[in-house]
Design a protein around this motif. Sequence first.
Motif, PDB file in Angstrom:
ATOM      1  N   ALA A 127       0.830  -1.210   0.000  1.00  0.00           N
ATOM      2  CA  ALA A 127       0.000   0.000   0.000  1.00  0.00           C
ATOM      3  C   ALA A 127       0.860   1.255   0.000  1.00  0.00           C
ATOM      4  N   ALA A 128       1.938   1.266   0.776  1.00  0.00           N
ATOM      5  CA  ALA A 128       2.795   2.451   0.841  1.00  0.00           C
ATOM      6  C   ALA A 128       3.449   2.729  -0.506  1.00  0.00           C
ATOM      7  N   VAL A 129       3.919   1.692  -1.185  1.00  0.00           N
ATOM      8  CA  VAL A 129       4.551   1.899  -2.494  1.00  0.00           C
ATOM      9  C   VAL A 129       3.529   2.427  -3.494  1.00  0.00           C
ATOM     10  N   LEU A 130       2.334   1.855  -3.510  1.00  0.00           N
ATOM     11  CA  LEU A 130       1.323   2.317  -4.456  1.00  0.00           C
ATOM     12  C   LEU A 130       0.907   3.759  -4.187  1.00  0.00           C
ATOM     13  N   ILE A 131       0.779   4.126  -2.929  1.00  0.00           N
ATOM     14  CA  ILE A 131       0.338   5.478  -2.595  1.00  0.00           C
ATOM     15  C   ILE A 131       1.453   6.497  -2.800  1.00  0.00           C
ATOM     16  N   LEU A 132       2.661   6.171  -2.363  1.00  0.00           N
ATOM     17  CA  LEU A 132       3.752   7.149  -2.402  1.00  0.00           C
ATOM     18  C   LEU A 132       4.397   7.286  -3.772  1.00  0.00           C
ATOM     19  N   ALA A 137       7.599   7.049 -12.098  1.00  0.00           N
ATOM     20  CA  ALA A 137       7.577   6.166 -13.264  1.00  0.00           C
ATOM     21  C   ALA A 137       7.178   4.753 -12.836  1.00  0.00           C
ATOM     22  N   THR A 138       6.565   4.040 -13.751  1.00  0.00           N
ATOM     23  CA  THR A 138       6.082   2.696 -13.449  1.00  0.00           C
ATOM     24  C   THR A 138       7.221   1.756 -13.086  1.00  0.00           C
ATOM     25  N   TRP A 139       8.362   1.902 -13.733  1.00  0.00           N
ATOM     26  CA  TRP A 139       9.478   0.998 -13.450  1.00  0.00           C
ATOM     27  C   TRP A 139       9.982   1.187 -12.026  1.00  0.00           C
ATOM     28  N   LYS A 140       9.918   2.415 -11.499  1.00  0.00           N
ATOM     29  CA  LYS A 140      10.343   2.644 -10.109  1.00  0.00           C
ATOM     30  C   LYS A 140       9.393   1.932  -9.147  1.00  0.00           C
ATOM     31  N   ARG A 141       8.112   1.996  -9.437  1.00  0.00           N
ATOM     32  CA  ARG A 141       7.118   1.329  -8.600  1.00  0.00           C
ATOM     33  C   ARG A 141       7.351  -0.182  -8.598  1.00  0.00           C
ATOM     34  N   ILE A 142       7.599  -0.752  -9.778  1.00  0.00           N
ATOM     35  CA  ILE A 142       7.819  -2.196  -9.881  1.00  0.00           C
ATOM     36  C   ILE A 142       9.096  -2.597  -9.142  1.00  0.00           C
ATOM     37  N   VAL A 143      10.166  -1.798  -9.274  1.00  0.00           N
ATOM     38  CA  VAL A 143      11.429  -2.113  -8.593  1.00  0.00           C
ATOM     39  C   VAL A 143      11.239  -2.076  -7.079  1.00  0.00           C
ATOM     40  N   LEU A 144      10.543  -1.084  -6.564  1.00  0.00           N
ATOM     41  CA  LEU A 144      10.310  -1.011  -5.117  1.00  0.00           C
ATOM     42  C   LEU A 144       9.459  -2.181  -4.628  1.00  0.00           C
ATOM     43  N   LEU A 145       8.468  -2.567  -5.410  1.00  0.00           N
ATOM     44  CA  LEU A 145       7.644  -3.708  -5.013  1.00  0.00           C
ATOM     45  C   LEU A 145       8.444  -5.007  -5.037  1.00  0.00           C
ATOM     46  N   LEU A 146       9.303  -5.188  -6.040  1.00  0.00           N
ATOM     47  CA  LEU A 146      10.135  -6.392  -6.092  1.00  0.00           C
ATOM     48  C   LEU A 146      11.133  -6.417  -4.944  1.00  0.00           C
ATOM     49  N   ALA A 147      11.716  -5.256  -4.621  1.00  0.00           N
ATOM     50  CA  ALA A 147      12.647  -5.184  -3.486  1.00  0.00           C
ATOM     51  C   ALA A 147      11.933  -5.546  -2.189  1.00  0.00           C
ATOM     52  N   GLY A 148      10.723  -5.066  -2.005  1.00  0.00           N
ATOM     53  CA  GLY A 148       9.952  -5.413  -0.815  1.00  0.00           C
ATOM     54  C   GLY A 148       9.617  -6.892  -0.760  1.00  0.00           C
TER      55      GLY A 148
END
Length: 168
Positions: A127-132, A137-148
């Motif tokens: 939720a935090a990654v999606l909101i913040l 960019a979409t690739w940053k969101r995907i990278v943060l989700l994969l790291a998590g």
Amino acid sequence: MPSRDDDALRWEGDDDPTLDARSETAAEPGEPSEAPVLPEGWRAVGAGSETVPEDDAVEPAPAQGLGNVALVSLGVIGGVYLLWTIGWFLGATRLRERIEQSTNAVADFMFQGSMWLAIASPLLWFAAVLILTRRAATWKRIVLLLAGAVVLVPWPFLMSGSFIVVGG
């Protein structure tokens, strides 16, 4: 004489004066016409209208939504986070029985708080990654989700003998 409803189904009656959309004062196709009457608060834009003041400038079009690949990726990663939450719940409840039997009340109280934070951590991270990262960019969101997903692996579930060891 046919009714007006039936006129829509026929070609005849094109010369009917009640169907003329132009008024008597309307200009011919080549002549300039006067400005149309608009409701209060409306203004005409386009050819022949006044320039738009800077304070009423048109906002740029919003950014396009996520593409199909990004939506599928978010769905798959969201499913992984849901599985991680279930894994944390199962692993933590197995550990809770051991902690309650071998420690005192303070350790049990501390374990209860950390257990519920661990169970909620995958959902909170997602939720935090999606909101913040809404404007990122979409690739940053995907990278943060994969790291998590890598960081939040439910180790108590994996290490408590949940897997069947083959040949062992």
